[in-house]
Scaffold this active site. Structure first.
Site, PDB file in Angstrom:
ATOM      1  N   ASP A 123       0.861  -0.984   0.053  1.00  0.00           N
ATOM      2  CA  ASP A 123      -0.348   0.191   0.337  1.00  0.00           C
ATOM      3  C   ASP A 123       0.557   1.290  -0.213  1.00  0.00           C
ATOM      4  O   ASP A 123       1.979   1.423   0.075  1.00  0.00           O
ATOM      5  CB  ASP A 123      -1.114  -0.165   1.544  1.00  0.00           C
ATOM      6  CG  ASP A 123      -1.838   1.110   1.239  1.00  0.00           C
ATOM      7  OD1 ASP A 123      -2.483   1.401   0.121  1.00  0.00           O
ATOM      8  OD2 ASP A 123      -2.198   1.773   2.395  1.00  0.00           O
ATOM      9  N   ASP A 158      -0.502   0.047   6.042  1.00  0.00           N
ATOM     10  CA  ASP A 158      -0.587  -0.383   7.741  1.00  0.00           C
ATOM     11  C   ASP A 158      -1.430  -0.026   8.750  1.00  0.00           C
ATOM     12  O   ASP A 158      -1.294  -0.341   9.784  1.00  0.00           O
ATOM     13  CB  ASP A 158      -0.193   1.588   7.879  1.00  0.00           C
ATOM     14  CG  ASP A 158      -1.229   2.333   6.870  1.00  0.00           C
ATOM     15  OD1 ASP A 158      -2.529   2.083   6.341  1.00  0.00           O
ATOM     16  OD2 ASP A 158      -1.738   3.613   6.682  1.00  0.00           O
ATOM     17  N   ASP A 181      -7.258  -1.062   5.047  1.00  0.00           N
ATOM     18  CA  ASP A 181      -7.138  -2.275   4.275  1.00  0.00           C
ATOM     19  C   ASP A 181      -6.890  -3.430   5.074  1.00  0.00           C
ATOM     20  O   ASP A 181      -6.532  -4.283   4.869  1.00  0.00           O
ATOM     21  CB  ASP A 181      -5.446  -1.949   4.110  1.00  0.00           C
ATOM     22  CG  ASP A 181      -4.559  -1.949   4.412  1.00  0.00           C
ATOM     23  OD1 ASP A 181      -4.797  -1.718   5.814  1.00  0.00           O
ATOM     24  OD2 ASP A 181      -3.462  -0.793   4.610  1.00  0.00           O
TER      25      ASP A 181
END
Lengths: 72, 647
Positions: free
Chosen positions: B326, B542, B546
């Site tokens: 990401d 992180d 997500d």
């Protein structure tokens, strides 16, 4: 109810056998016997927990007479 | 060494001395002249010293209906040796067996101790402040909202927020990071760290059972229950191996003498071969060394601040070939800063005004850009205490809209937000939003995240927010490639241009930009389908927004997650700080662990197999059988202990 107990088990194979034996007890939802951390985690029916623990101890004694489960 | 181990060592040394003396005596003619019964008794003495507990245990276990127990096998094998007149071998088998056991116990105890030391993050007490008095209490008795005091040198007992005091926290036990972390009032502190310098007053945020320490301990303790494929294989294998070999042993002892006929001497020869089988039939080498190897791997990962939730994930991470990142907070620092405020000429709205408008509208958003705008507004615009965004001091036209309530603000996925109150609407977002709303705007070509701001139909200007790439990103990606990662991909909701710039600076091969949150899962599924069979895909994020992707990937790696529950929940591997270099490290640890485990399996099964074949053919003796049992077990355990050492 899920509870953790300290155990004293000398061999990894025995720990695995104890885990299998306790898992077969009625009222036990989940059990894990960790040889490295010497910890027994039991998730079992609330009402019969003490009774189940007694059977669990019996199971362990049967696999290895030298094993100990510290209930407190 | 424990008392138990010392006692065993004494017995081994005593037996060894007596046994050596007997072996020497046996070379003399005088010994040969002794009757067999006397010789038997002489060897029986060291045998009983070294083996009485094994025999007692075997007896007890038989009564409990446990036949295939290693004590029993040792007893039968040595009894067999006595029966065929191999007195010295009987003693040797028992002596070696006990020596091996001692080694094994010692090695296991050693690794257990080093793991316990590693996990020595449990706070013993908390200084609870109540009505101005301090009392030492069990951390479990402290409730959220309580005030605790942490003195210099004490361990932070619970997660909370600093109310007063400035200090440095030593987070090494949690993150492996040796540089202390500075904390000030308003900062969060995490349980398990050590307070370095000054007294801190902290408001507790979470009960002990939800604190970082409690969660970490639970993760590590439960790691054993998520077993790797190899581990399950060994468990199943052990279940069949011992009985099968034992039955072969019985067959070997009974069938050939019956078929071939002959007297006691033929039977004795075959009985010896059967004994060799019995000695080799214990799967201990594997049953101990394989889980120990994984445990060591998980332990050495946690020493550098990487929590692996189970051996299955350590196995999976060793096969990672594709790493998907990401962008925000992973490749970049995730610290968005307002770099530039550009009011549209002629719109009549000043810089300060624009920033304040944006901050008001973004008050409820958890997007990193929103936080940056709020931060800049707090720092740049002094608090006037006036309510509403219309309180302009510059004499510019009235942009008056009352302060927004949460329900006035609507998020438009992938575009931005719209906030409406008092008959006006504010639009904040990217180009797509402006275009979708048909608002005339001046595009900005600079890198970064651009937030365009319009009120009703009037474009007011834009705020440019930028994030910095982590200094370690390029090195970390290179290290991953050296560790065997062949494909690196970055996913982001950001613009193509920004994404490309960051990716090329980090050395990431592939970029998929301008993705909506939902697109990431679809993109990862596509990548999962593309990779070769047997290879694994890791997703690194992180942990903010997500979680679905972390769950979907073969290995979900959450970073910078100290204290972030959602990430710890969803991820398979948790990096306690946000150092990307640790991904390559954990891949290497995984590889090393798998290599050790496989070495042990091949070595143990190989040696046992060879000795079984040689034994059946009559070419192996009991000494070799003992080596194939305890010798192999000791070597395998020693090999597994290597997994504990970080490289």
């Amino acid at each position: 109810m899920k509870k953790k107990f300290k155990v004293d088990v000398d061999c990894a194979n025995c720990a695995a056998k104890m885990e299998t034996a306790i898992a077969k007890l009625e009222g036990v939802n989940e059990v894990s016997m960790n040889f490295m951390t010497q910890k027994l985690t039991i998730d079992a029916d609330d009402e019969r927990f003490d009774e189940i623990m007694q059977s669990a101890i019996a199971c362990c004694k049967k696999v290895d007479a030298d094993s100990t489960i510290y209930l407190s | 060494m424990t008392r138990k181990e010392k006692k065993k060592l004494t017995r081994i040394l005593a037996t060894g001395a007596i046994f050596a003396a007997l072996l020497m005596m046996r070379r003399t003619a005088a010994f040969d002249a002794l009757p067999r019964a006397v010789q038997f008794v002489l060897f029986l003495i060291p045998y009983l010293i070294i083996g009485y507990d094994v025999i007692a245990k075997a007896g007890r276990n038989i009564r409990n209906g446990n036949v295939f127990d290693e004590n029993f096998l040792m007893m039968i094998a040595t009894f067999g040796a006595f029966a065929i007149g191999e007195y010295a071998e009987a003693v040797a088998v028992m002596l070696f067996y006990q020596t091996g056991e001692l080694f094994q116990d010692y090695a296991v105890g050693k690794s257990r101790a080093s793991i316990a030391e590693m996990m020595n993050i449990v706070p013993e007490y908390a200084n609870l402040e109540k009505d101005g008095n301090l009392s030492q209490v069990d951390p479990e008795d402290v409730r959220p909202g309580d005030i605790i005091v942490i003195r210099a040198g004490e361990r932070v007992p619970l997660d909370g927020t600093v109310l007063a005091g400035e200090s440095f926290l030593d987070t090494a036990a949690l993150t492996g990071e040796s540089v202390p972390r500075r904390v000030r009032p308003g900062d969060d502190v995490i349980s398990g760290c050590i307070n370095g310098a000054n007294v801190l007053r902290v408001e507790v945020k979470k009960p002990y059972e939800d604190s970082t320490v409690a969660r970490i301990l639970e993760l590590v303790e439960n790691a054993g229950s998520r077993k790797a494929r190899v581990e399950n294989f060994i468990t199943r294998f052990a279940r069949y191996y011992t009985p099968v070999v034992t039955f072969f042993a019985i067959g070997l002892a009974v069938i050939p003498p019956l078929v071939l006929g002959g007297g006691w001497s033929v039977f004795a020869a075959w009985l010896k071969r059967a004994c060799i089988f019995l000695i080799v039939s214990c799967p201990c080498a594997l049953v101990i060394s394989v889980p120990l190897g994984f445990f060591g791997g998980i332990g050495s990962a946690s020493r550098i601040g990487v929590l692996v939730k189970g051996s299955n994930f350590l196995e999976a991470v060793s096969q990672v070939r594709t790493v998907v990142f990401d962008k925000t907070g992973t490749v970049t620092k995730g610290q968005f800063r307002v770099r530039e405020i550009v009011p549209e000429k002629g719109a009549g709205c000043g810089e300060e005004e624009l920033l304040r408008l944006a901050a008001e509208a973004e008050a409820f958003s958890n997007h990193p850009a929103a936080a940056a705008i709020r931060e800049a507004a707090e720092a740049g615009v002094p608090e006037t205490g006036t309510a509403g965004i219309g309180a302009s001091k510059t004499g510019a036209p009235e942009f008056g809209t009352p302060k927004f309530a949460a329900e006035d603000v609507r998020e438009i996925a992938g575009q931005g937000i719209c906030a409406g109150a008092g008959g006006h609407t504010l639009w904040l977002g990217n180009r797509k939003l402006m275009e979708a709303q048909n608002i005339q705007y001046t595009p900005c070509a600079e890198a970064g995240t651009i937030v365009y701001i319009a009120k009703d139909r009037t474009y007011l200007g834009h705020i440019r927010i930028d994030d910095e790439i982590k200094e370690t990103a390029a090195d970390a990606v290179a290290a991953m490639k050296r560790a065997g990662v062949s494909r690196t991909v970055m996913l982001t909701g950001d613009t193509e241009k920004t994404a490309q710039r960051i990716a090329s600076a980090a050395g990431i091969d592939e970029v998929h930009a301008e993705l909506l949150p939902g697109d990431k899962v679809a993109r990862v599924e596509k990548l999962l389908a593309e990779k070769a069979q047997g290879d694994k895909l890791a997703f690194v994020g992180d942990g903010i927004n997500d979680a679905p992707v972390l769950t979907r990937a073969d290995v979900g790696i959450a970073m910078g997650s100290l204290g972030s529950d959602a990430a710890i929940e969803a991820a398979d591997i948790v990096l306690m700080d946000d150092d990307l270099n640790k991904i390559a490290s954990v891949i290497r640890i995984g590889r090393k662990t798998m290599r050790i485990v496989k070495e042990n399996i091949v070595f143990a099964l190989g040696v046992k197999g060879i000795v079984l074949v040689l034994g059946a053919l009559g070419a192996a003796n009991m000494w070799e059988a003992v080596f194939a049992d305890v010798g192999v077990a000791v070597l395998a355990v020693l090999n597994s202990m290597r997994a504990l050492r970080a490289d």
